[in-house]
Design an enzyme around this catalytic site. Sequence first.
Site, PDB file in Angstrom:
ATOM      1  CB  SER A 144     -38.116 -11.533  -4.357  1.00 48.44           C
ATOM      2  OG  SER A 144     -39.334 -11.228  -3.710  1.00 48.44           O
ATOM      3  CE1 TYR A 169     -36.650  -6.556  -3.759  1.00 49.57           C
ATOM      4  CE2 TYR A 169     -38.741  -7.728  -3.639  1.00 49.57           C
ATOM      5  CZ  TYR A 169     -37.400  -7.639  -3.331  1.00 49.57           C
ATOM      6  OH  TYR A 169     -36.796  -8.644  -2.614  1.00 49.57           O
TER       7      TYR A 169
END
Length: 352
Positions: A144, A169
Amino acid sequence: MGLKILVTGSAGFIGFHLAGRLVARGDEVVGLDNINDYYDRRVKFGRLAVAGIGEDEIVYNRLISSSKDENYRFITLNLEDKANLSRLFEEERFDAVCNLAAQAGVRYSITNPDAYISSNIIGFINILEACRHNGVKNLSYASSSSVYGLNEELPFSVHHNVDHPISLYAASKKSNELMAHTYSHLYGIATTGLRFFTVYGPWGRPDMALFLFTKAAIEGKPIDVFNNGNMQRDFTYVDDIVEGVVRVIDCPATGNTAWSGKHPDPGSSSAPYKVYNIGNNNPVELMEFIEAIEHTLRKKIVKNFLPLQAGDVPSTYADVQDLVDDFDYKPSTSVQEGIEKFMTWYTTFFKV
């Protein structure tokens, strides 16, 4: 002869599009997803229906053949279920694995950290171990843009250090890259991490900005605009993302012969390990993005301006030069074109 490929997260946004693309070109695909309730499962079941998998057919840990294409099968399974995941690998003998299954969402990780350790860390080590013990030498996986964290040098490059994530995350995705490198080094598994930048398009995630803004606008409700609108995102259309992923699957990572431990390049290694940004290489102001939605819907949206949220960054901007150099490919879909395609899907699916 096509490849036999496992696509995890295949009831998810990117996984659904990727599985369809691979099947269409003649690969044999097994899709895997746990169909959790992080967001509206109607969208997940709708994606599966397009792939020829009926909601009433789904039973945990049972492979289902698509009614639309003999090259697609689907299984509901948790990556944390090591025993059944290992059995799946043993029985299917995959040529390649693309791991897109993960607990998504930056803000959700602030309040639900355990979900990220379970799915993104334990689940990923189970994937790595299954590849190791079953001869899979070609693994690509979702990372990501969030890994760039406190980095302020733009555009973000895979050759920059990313040791300062600001959400769990992001930390879990950075951990995936480190874990993948270890398995590339120890066991010769070619691993490629794909740092996605704000993906949008038809069948998108209901927790993402385009979906939330569109729903609110159609219902005549205000939208929350964080950092008082002073945000930039490298919005990337899903078809551009999928094209990049397919090219990566077809060309497993190799070791960088120029790599040096004295001056280590974070984006490559002497092992068969590589990381790529997949972004539009064209950051868009959030207010400009909202204006494009208003233009497409032909209506103004009421805006509720708020401060920057914990875990968020003001700007993302992908340096995709490595993708261009290695694959002669660069995402190119304009935001206006992508939004219009999304709106066509949204109004049809939700009958508005």
